[in-house]
Every structure is written in structure tokens, then in C-alpha cells.
Design a protein around this motif. Structure first.
Motif, PDB file in Angstrom:
ATOM      1  N   SER A  94     -23.254 -62.935 -23.658  1.00 41.68           N
ATOM      2  CA  SER A  94     -22.692 -62.203 -24.581  1.00 41.68           C
ATOM      3  C   SER A  94     -22.979 -62.750 -26.070  1.00 41.68           C
ATOM      4  CB  SER A  94     -21.250 -61.831 -24.402  1.00 41.68           C
ATOM      5  OG  SER A  94     -20.640 -63.027 -24.845  1.00 41.68           O
ATOM      6  N   SER A 136     -27.513 -56.299 -31.086  1.00 41.23           N
ATOM      7  CA  SER A 136     -26.528 -56.677 -30.350  1.00 41.23           C
ATOM      8  C   SER A 136     -25.354 -57.411 -31.194  1.00 41.23           C
ATOM      9  CB  SER A 136     -27.085 -57.646 -29.170  1.00 41.23           C
ATOM     10  OG  SER A 136     -26.069 -58.287 -28.714  1.00 41.23           O
ATOM     11  N   SER A 172     -25.853 -54.519 -23.446  1.00 39.43           N
ATOM     12  CA  SER A 172     -24.734 -55.660 -23.197  1.00 39.43           C
ATOM     13  C   SER A 172     -23.640 -55.466 -24.095  1.00 39.43           C
ATOM     14  CB  SER A 172     -25.293 -57.109 -23.258  1.00 39.43           C
ATOM     15  OG  SER A 172     -24.223 -57.908 -23.261  1.00 39.43           O
ATOM     16  N   SER A 173     -24.160 -55.334 -25.458  1.00 38.26           N
ATOM     17  CA  SER A 173     -23.139 -55.386 -26.785  1.00 38.26           C
ATOM     18  C   SER A 173     -22.243 -53.782 -26.337  1.00 38.26           C
ATOM     19  CB  SER A 173     -23.653 -55.154 -27.971  1.00 38.26           C
ATOM     20  OG  SER A 173     -24.189 -56.538 -28.285  1.00 38.26           O
ATOM     21  N   ARG A 178     -19.261 -54.562 -24.132  1.00 35.68           N
ATOM     22  CA  ARG A 178     -18.397 -55.495 -24.814  1.00 35.68           C
ATOM     23  C   ARG A 178     -17.493 -54.850 -25.678  1.00 35.68           C
ATOM     24  NH1 ARG A 178     -22.874 -59.240 -24.837  1.00 35.68           N
ATOM     25  NH2 ARG A 178     -22.991 -58.819 -27.134  1.00 35.68           N
ATOM     26  N   LEU A 188     -20.783 -58.299 -12.629  1.00 30.47           N
ATOM     27  CA  LEU A 188     -21.164 -58.740 -13.906  1.00 30.47           C
ATOM     28  C   LEU A 188     -20.745 -60.016 -14.553  1.00 30.47           C
ATOM     29  CD1 LEU A 188     -20.460 -55.211 -15.671  1.00 30.47           C
ATOM     30  CD2 LEU A 188     -22.797 -56.151 -15.007  1.00 30.47           C
ATOM     31  N   VAL A 195     -19.578 -60.791 -20.409  1.00 21.80           N
ATOM     32  CA  VAL A 195     -20.312 -59.354 -20.670  1.00 21.80           C
ATOM     33  C   VAL A 195     -18.973 -58.390 -20.632  1.00 21.80           C
ATOM     34  CG1 VAL A 195     -21.972 -57.591 -19.919  1.00 21.80           C
ATOM     35  CG2 VAL A 195     -22.557 -59.890 -19.897  1.00 21.80           C
ATOM     36  N   ASP A 231     -28.070 -65.200 -28.544  1.00 26.84           N
ATOM     37  CA  ASP A 231     -28.843 -64.367 -27.614  1.00 26.84           C
ATOM     38  C   ASP A 231     -30.443 -64.428 -27.662  1.00 26.84           C
ATOM     39  OD1 ASP A 231     -26.308 -63.256 -26.748  1.00 26.84           O
ATOM     40  OD2 ASP A 231     -26.833 -61.458 -27.731  1.00 26.84           O
ATOM     41  N   GLN A 262     -32.279 -59.297 -17.467  1.00 24.81           N
ATOM     42  CA  GLN A 262     -30.953 -58.654 -17.042  1.00 24.81           C
ATOM     43  C   GLN A 262     -30.211 -59.746 -16.219  1.00 24.81           C
ATOM     44  OE1 GLN A 262     -31.802 -55.315 -14.545  1.00 24.81           O
ATOM     45  NE2 GLN A 262     -32.416 -53.998 -16.160  1.00 24.81           N
ATOM     46  N   THR A 317     -28.665 -61.737 -18.831  1.00 30.32           N
ATOM     47  CA  THR A 317     -27.587 -61.009 -19.533  1.00 30.32           C
ATOM     48  C   THR A 317     -26.570 -60.789 -18.701  1.00 30.32           C
ATOM     49  OG1 THR A 317     -29.310 -60.096 -20.918  1.00 30.32           O
ATOM     50  CG2 THR A 317     -27.173 -59.030 -21.175  1.00 30.32           C
ATOM     51  N   PHE A 318     -26.615 -59.997 -17.627  1.00 32.70           N
ATOM     52  CA  PHE A 318     -25.468 -59.698 -16.729  1.00 32.70           C
ATOM     53  C   PHE A 318     -25.129 -60.534 -15.436  1.00 32.70           C
ATOM     54  CE2 PHE A 318     -27.497 -55.732 -18.708  1.00 32.70           C
ATOM     55  CZ  PHE A 318     -26.521 -55.479 -19.461  1.00 32.70           C
TER      56      PHE A 318
END
Length: 339
Positions: free
Chosen positions: A3, A79, A125-126, A129, A193, A197, A219, A307, A310-311
Motif C-alpha cells: 500500500s 494512488s 489498491s488505493s 484502502r 489480500l 491493502v 509504490d 497484482q 500489490t495484493f
């Protein structure tokens, strides 16, 4: 990609936690590979770099990375801005309260982000959040690179006199995004996840500009490493697989659809350019070329890598596999009806 702002732990500010983190492993791998390449060049010289296969690999790898880099910058900047400046509940208020209705609305909202798939991952992702239900954020992630005005205009230019192809791409992409969002509501699990995140970004009392800068820096460095690894994998496929393999599959209706869907995953062409690649594949049916354009912006090697970063990997392989199946089915159904 973690994140933009790492949730603070006991006695540690979010910015301090962010600065204390080690470099992301994809970036470390890329740096080590560059050091190794420099050592090889020092030992054996540079003449082998001019061999046709090596030159082609280098060209494709650089082309993928360079064409994706501006959109990755855009996505990570958005983001960071969303995390630092946007009130946590804003997006939740803009979407319908019922998640099942929020999914298609978020899918249609993907039309407002004029970028490629590299930009949509950090933005999605943002959104999570900031309180948006993951199902809606994933619908946005899938639709944004496929139905924005730039991509649809490029598709119309690549297929002149064939507006049905533009309509088919729009409907098939929206259908895939909505179905995947609904599937997440039905079958998705929060533990897939990455933990960071699932937290909102801004920490009360902190400097928003500092939060934005640190989040953007983290990021971008993390995503940049995944982007380069994905570009290297796609370039290797481009060079290693001969043209004759493509011709083998073009004669079968169903095999051609599956083959071009797979080709879209490994070629990792930016969504703003994939229509021109699809138009050049004249030996394949219109439905197969539609599958290429629907699958590519949603599932390709660099996107899977992004992905995963990120996740989390538990999410990436499940989501990518399911998206591929849904996208191929939507392309076959809508392409069969419209093309």
C-alpha cells in the motif's frame, strides 16, 4: 506492490514504517540482474549483444517497459494522492450501498481513467484502502484499461469501418469486469489480500504531502521491479516462439480463440496499442481477435506480477485464472453474436 502508506504499528509512525522497509524483492532481482549482466559484458565483451535474437529481445523488453512506464507513474501518483488527500468515506458514498450494485457502477466508472492496466492496479489498491468494497475496486481495475476513451478510439482506428468490433470490445470487457466483481462477492476471501491493502492509508496528524511522497516512492519502486520482470518474461516469449506456431492455430475457430487469449497474456501489450496488434493478426477470426483485446488488458504477465506485488500471490493466481476464463467466455459469446 504494498500500500501507498503502510499501516503504523505500535510506537511507529506510518512514514517511519515505510522508510524502515527493505527494498522490494523484484527491484533487488532487477538490480542483481543488471550487475550480473555488467559482469558478463566485462568478461566476454559486447559482440553477442548484436545477434538478431538478443537484439530482438532487448527491443521488445524495452518497448514494453517504456510504453508502460508513463502510466505506471500516473497510477502510483493517483494512488498516493487518493491515500493522502481523499477523505476515507468519499468513494463509498459515491457508490451504491449494496455491493452487488456497486460492482457494475464501478465497472462503468473505469471509463474515466485514460491509462493502461499498469495505472489501474495501484488505483484499485488505493480505493480498497479508502473503504471501497474490493469487488467494486476489482471491477474498476479490470474495466479501466479496456473501456476508456483512448482505448476505444484506438480500436476504432485499428478496425476502420467495423464499429461492431468497438461495441463488442466494450460490452465484453464490461461483462467480464462485472462478473468478476460478483464472483468476488460470492467466493472471494479477505485473507487472500495482503494485509496492508485492507487498511486505510492516511494516519491522523501526519503531513499529507509527506505521506503522498513516501507512498508514491514506495509504490513506484515496488511496481517498477514487477514491471521489468514482466517485460522480460514477455520479451522471452516473443523471441522464443516462432511465427509458424501462430499459423498452426489460426485454422480452428475454438483453438484460435484460446491461442490468441494465451498470446495476449504473454505478449503483455499495452491496452492502448493492442488493437493494432489484433488488427494485424488477419489469419484469425474476428472473435479470436476480440478475445485478444479483452483478455490482454485484464491478464498479462506484467499485470499478474503487479497484482501479486500489490495484493499478494494468493490473490493474483486465483484472480488471474478466473478472469481469463470469464474473459474468454464473454468474448466468445458477445463476439459470436456481434461479429
Amino acid at each position: 506492490m504494498a500500500s501507498g502508506v503502510i499501516p503504523s504499528v505500535e510506537g511507529t509512525s506510518s512514514s517511519g514504517a515505510l522508510r524502515g522497509r527493505a527494498l522490494p524483492w523484484p527491484l533487488v532481482v532487477v538490480v542483481l540482474a543488471a550487475i550480473g549482466l555488467a559482469a558478463v559484458l566485462a568478461l566476454v565483451g559486447t559482440s553477442w549483444l548484436e545477434r538478431p535474437a538478443v537484439a530482438a529481445w532487448r527491443t521488445v523488453c524495452l518497448a514494453i517497459a517504456v510504453q508502460a512506464l508513463p502510466f505506471l507513474l500516473l497510477g502510483t501518483a493517483l494512488s498516493g494522492a487518493i491515500n493522502a488527500f481523499v477523505p476515507a468515506g468519499l468513494f463509498s458514498k459515491m457508490l451504491p450501498r449494496r455491493p452487488a450494485l456497486a460492482v457494475p457502477v464501478a465497472g462503468v466508472a473505469g471509463a474515466v481513467l485514460p491509462g493502461c492496466e499498469c495505472a489501474s492496479v495501484p488505483v484499485a489498491s488505493s480505493l480498497i484502502r479508502r473503504g471501497v468494497t474490493p469487488a467494486a475496486a476489482f471491477a474498476f481495475l479490470l474495466s479501466a484499461p479496456a473501456i476508456n476513451p483512448v482505448v476505444l478510439t484506438a480500436t476504432a482506428v485499428a478496425f476502420p469501418g467495423n464499429p461492431a468490433m468497438v461495441v463488442a470490445r466494450l460490452f465484453a470487457s464490461l461483462a467480464t469486469a462485472a462478473v468478476m466483481g460478483w464472483l468476488w462477492l460470492w467466493l472471494g476471501k479477505e485473507e487472500w489480500l495482503r494485509a496492508a491493502v485492507r487498511h486505510t492509508g492516511h494516519q491522523p496528524g501526519g503531513s499529507r504531502w509527506r505521506e503522498f511522497r513516501l507512498g508514491f516512492q514506495h509504490d513506484f519502486l515496488h511496481a517498477g521491479g514487477f514491471l521489468v520482470l514482466g517485460a522480460m518474461a514477455a520479451a522471452t516469449f516473443n523471441v522464443a516462439v516462432p511465427r509458424s506456431v501462430l499459423d498452426t492455430f489460426s485454422g480452428s475457430v475454438w483453438l484460435s480463440v484460446l491461442f490468441l487469449a494465451t498470446l495476449a497474456v504473454v505478449l503483455a501489450v499495452c491496452s492502448e496499442a493492442d488493437a493494432f496488434v489484433a488488427a494485424s493478426l488477419t489469419g484469425f477470426s474476428p472473435t479470436a481477435r476480440l478475445a485478444f483485446m479483452v483478455v490482454g488488458p485484464m491478464v498479462d504477465l506484467k499485470l499478474i506480477a503487479l497484482q501479486a506485488g500489490t495484493f499478494g500471490r494468493a490473490f493474483a493466481w486465483r484472480f488471474s485464472s478466473a478472469t481469463t476464463v470469464v474473459a474468454v467466455a464473454a468474448s466468445a459469446l458477445i463476439g459470436g453474436a456481434l461479429l
